[in-house]
Design a protein around this motif. Structure first.
Motif, short mmCIF file in Angstrom:
data_model
loop_
_atom_site.label_atom_id
_atom_site.label_comp_id
_atom_site.label_asym_id
_atom_site.label_seq_id
_atom_site.Cartn_x
_atom_site.Cartn_y
_atom_site.Cartn_z
N LYS A 5 -8.14 5.20 -1.19
CA LYS A 5 -8.01 5.44 0.46
C LYS A 5 -8.86 4.67 1.20
CE LYS A 5 -7.92 9.03 3.79
NZ LYS A 5 -7.93 10.44 4.22
N ASP A 6 -10.18 4.61 0.51
CA ASP A 6 -11.21 4.00 1.17
C ASP A 6 -11.29 2.46 1.26
OD1 ASP A 6 -12.55 6.40 1.67
OD2 ASP A 6 -14.01 6.06 0.13
N GLU A 7 -10.51 2.13 0.24
CA GLU A 7 -10.20 0.61 0.18
C GLU A 7 -9.12 0.31 1.04
OE1 GLU A 7 -11.72 0.08 -4.53
OE2 GLU A 7 -9.71 0.12 -3.96
N GLY A 8 -8.10 1.35 1.26
CA GLY A 8 -7.22 0.76 2.33
C GLY A 8 -5.88 0.67 1.62
N THR A 9 -5.71 0.97 0.18
CA THR A 9 -4.71 0.95 -0.33
C THR A 9 -3.75 2.21 -0.44
OG1 THR A 9 -5.94 1.24 -2.52
CG2 THR A 9 -5.13 -0.99 -1.99
N ILE A 10 -4.34 3.12 -0.15
CA ILE A 10 -3.85 4.57 0.27
C ILE A 10 -3.95 4.86 1.61
CG2 ILE A 10 -3.73 6.95 -0.44
CD1 ILE A 10 -4.37 6.29 -3.28
N GLY A 11 -2.97 5.49 2.34
CA GLY A 11 -3.07 6.16 3.57
C GLY A 11 -3.74 7.41 3.66
N LYS A 12 -2.78 8.54 3.12
CA LYS A 12 -3.19 9.83 2.88
C LYS A 12 -3.20 10.25 1.46
CE LYS A 12 -1.97 11.08 7.63
NZ LYS A 12 -3.27 11.12 8.13
N VAL B 247 -8.72 16.46 0.54
CA VAL B 247 -7.20 16.09 0.69
C VAL B 247 -6.47 16.28 2.00
CG1 VAL B 247 -7.13 16.40 -1.90
CG2 VAL B 247 -6.38 18.41 -0.21
N ASP B 248 -5.47 15.37 2.16
CA ASP B 248 -5.16 15.36 3.45
C ASP B 248 -3.68 16.36 3.44
OD1 ASP B 248 -6.41 13.41 4.64
OD2 ASP B 248 -5.76 11.96 3.27
N PHE B 249 -3.19 16.55 2.48
CA PHE B 249 -1.87 17.52 2.32
C PHE B 249 -1.54 17.96 0.88
CE2 PHE B 249 -0.82 13.17 0.73
CZ PHE B 249 0.06 13.72 -0.13
N VAL B 250 -0.85 19.02 0.92
CA VAL B 250 -0.34 19.30 -0.47
C VAL B 250 1.22 19.65 -0.34
CG1 VAL B 250 -0.59 21.77 0.29
CG2 VAL B 250 -0.84 21.36 -2.09
N GLN B 251 1.77 19.33 -1.57
CA GLN B 251 3.03 19.28 -2.06
C GLN B 251 3.41 20.73 -2.53
OE1 GLN B 251 5.33 15.58 -1.94
NE2 GLN B 251 6.34 16.32 -3.97
N LEU B 252 4.28 21.40 -2.18
CA LEU B 252 4.50 22.86 -2.95
C LEU B 252 6.06 23.02 -3.03
CD1 LEU B 252 2.10 25.05 -0.48
CD2 LEU B 252 1.85 24.08 -2.95
N GLN B 253 6.24 23.79 -4.04
CA GLN B 253 7.64 24.06 -4.35
C GLN B 253 8.19 25.55 -3.35
OE1 GLN B 253 9.28 24.59 -8.26
NE2 GLN B 253 10.73 26.40 -7.56
N ILE B 254 8.78 25.21 -2.39
CA ILE B 254 9.35 26.33 -1.35
C ILE B 254 10.63 26.31 -1.07
CG2 ILE B 254 8.99 27.26 0.99
CD1 ILE B 254 6.10 26.10 0.95
N PHE C 93 0.83 -1.21 0.01
CA PHE C 93 -0.18 0.00 -0.15
C PHE C 93 0.85 1.08 0.21
CE2 PHE C 93 1.01 -0.73 4.43
CZ PHE C 93 1.13 0.45 5.03
N PHE C 94 0.42 2.22 -0.33
CA PHE C 94 0.92 3.58 -0.37
C PHE C 94 0.56 4.41 1.05
CE2 PHE C 94 0.75 2.60 -4.82
CZ PHE C 94 2.38 2.21 -5.10
N ASP C 95 1.58 4.95 1.47
CA ASP C 95 1.26 5.68 2.70
C ASP C 95 0.80 7.23 2.54
OD1 ASP C 95 2.69 4.00 5.28
OD2 ASP C 95 4.11 4.24 3.49
N TYR C 96 1.27 7.85 1.38
CA TYR C 96 0.96 8.81 0.64
C TYR C 96 0.87 8.70 -0.78
CZ TYR C 96 2.05 11.01 5.06
OH TYR C 96 2.07 11.40 6.70
N TYR C 97 -0.21 9.50 -1.47
CA TYR C 97 -0.32 9.20 -2.68
C TYR C 97 -0.84 10.77 -3.15
CZ TYR C 97 -1.34 6.94 -7.33
OH TYR C 97 -1.22 6.54 -8.58
N LEU C 98 -0.17 10.91 -4.41
CA LEU C 98 -0.43 12.32 -4.94
C LEU C 98 -0.90 12.27 -6.44
CD1 LEU C 98 2.53 12.09 -3.19
CD2 LEU C 98 2.24 14.86 -3.51
N LEU C 99 -1.70 13.18 -6.63
CA LEU C 99 -1.77 13.55 -8.23
C LEU C 99 -0.81 14.52 -8.31
CD1 LEU C 99 -5.64 14.25 -8.12
CD2 LEU C 99 -4.48 12.15 -8.75
#
Length: 372
Positions: free
Chosen positions: A132-139, A161-168, A102-108
């Motif tokens: 995520k609902d199926e349990g193959t993704i955590g966040k 969405v649980d988080f966002v990944q940004l260029q900082i 499973f993936f702990d974090y999964y992003l578009l």
């Protein structure tokens, strides 16, 4: 988790011209050193290293450590999608390639205005929520390369969405084209934890002008130049992880030395960083202050200050082969005229208080970003 993440985007290579020639022996040593010091977050993606990064992660991490010892993040390649059904087949392939169960974090991956429309067309947010609902993704979350206004729209439309990944990074923090600070503020407003990418701008902030380096060393002779960039990002409230694409064992050892027991920047260090930023900015190619006097009435609707900001960042970027500034330029070119569309009417130069040769400078921008 400790705040330093291992990005599998710039791995050690046996042949610099072959992205698949990963030096597995060197990488295993790096992974072992990383894990031994209590770090556990690994970030990969479908297309990294010519589509082999996920396979490499399986070999050097998943097959060598118990699953509970590490955290895996990977991404749906929105920019490659041709139909909605592809998402399932890609996801299944990623599970095989990574082998993590499973993936702990999964992003578009890499959302901007164009790619966000793709997610609407193919119901991508619903897809990752289902996983995520199926349990193959955590966040679930997404990585982002566009302006703050669109980010606000996406987060309002997708509060799930649980988080966002940004260029900082400290150089892009006030860059009005990349809008690092504004995007961070939007994420904070929506109470979304932030994962930081490109904190060192692809190694650009590991090799700063001599004057800036002297400032850093005078303040903290025990720390590397690169450490200032990573500590800047990690010091921001709400930042849960800072990714570093480490290419050598010495880079990794340096990073973990100050991130093992992370101490945020103090007021004095922030002052030093601000002075260093001024020194770096003084080396920029086009001395544009973004007053925008040049924009009004441009017959080609060219966002001149934004293009100059991207060009300046591009010119000090040590990685010209893959420049994130080109991605931002592409975003603007979807809405406005390209630099190559300039007809050299000269009215912009008549309004420029900095007396910049704008027409000439736009040609340089075009050479960098349009290939003309």
């Amino acid at each position: 988790m400790k705040k330093l993440g291992f990005g599998f985007m710039r791995l050690p290579l046996k042949d610099a011209n072959d992205q698949k020639s990963v030096n597995m022996d060197e990488l295993e040593k790096m992974v072992d050193a990383f894990m031994a010091q209590g770090f556990s977050y690994f970030d990969t993606a479908w297309m990294y290293h010519d589509h082999c990064s996920e396979n490499v992660l399986k070999s050097v991490l998943v097959e060598r450590y118990p699953r509970e010892a590490f955290t895996v993040a990977t991404k749906m390649p929105v920019m490659y999608l041709k139909n909605e059904a592809e998402q399932e087949s890609i996801f299944q392939e990623q599970q095989k390639k990574c082998g993590a169960g499973f993936f702990d974090y999964y992003l578009l991956h890499g959302l901007n205005a164009e790619h966000y429309e793709t997610t609407k067309k193919f119901n991508s947010f619903a897809f990752i929520q289902k996983k995520k609902d199926e349990g193959t993704i955590g966040k679930i979350g997404f990585s982002y390369h566009d302006d703050a206004e669109l980010l606000d729209i996406i987060l309002r439309e997708h509060p799930e969405v649980d988080f966002v990944q940004l260029q900082i990074n400290y150089l892009d923090w006030e860059n009005h084209a990349i809008q690092s600070r504004q995007c961070y503020d939007v994420a904070s407003k929506h109470h979304k934890p932030v994962i930081v990418m490109e904190p060192v701008k692809g190694s650009t902030l590991a090799a700063v002008p001599v004057e800036a380096e002297k400032l850093f060393k005078a303040c903290r002779p025990d720390l590397s130049v690169a450490s200032w960039a990573i500590r800047f990002a990690a010091s921001l409230e709400g930042v849960m992880m800072v990714l570093s694409g480490m290419s050598t064992l010495p880079q990794l050892v340096d990073n973990i030395s100050y991130m093992k027991n992370f101490v945020p920047l103090d007021a004095g260090e922030r002052g030093v960083l601000e002075k260093a930023r001024e020194i770096i900015n003084a080396t920029i190619a086009v001395p544009c202050t973004a007053c925008r006097y040049c924009v009004s009435g441009c017959p080609q609707n060219i966002p001149i200050p934004s293009y100059f900001a991207l060009y300046n960042a591009h010119m000090i970027d040590t990685n010209k082969h893959w420049s994130v500034q080109k991605a931002y330029y592409g975003n603007y070119a979807q809405k406005y005229g390209k630099a190559s569309d300039c007809i050299a009417c000269g009215q912009c130069e008549a309004h420029c208080p900095q007396h910049i040769e704008i027409v000439k400078s736009l040609k340089l921008v075009s050479q960098a970003f349009d290939g003309q």
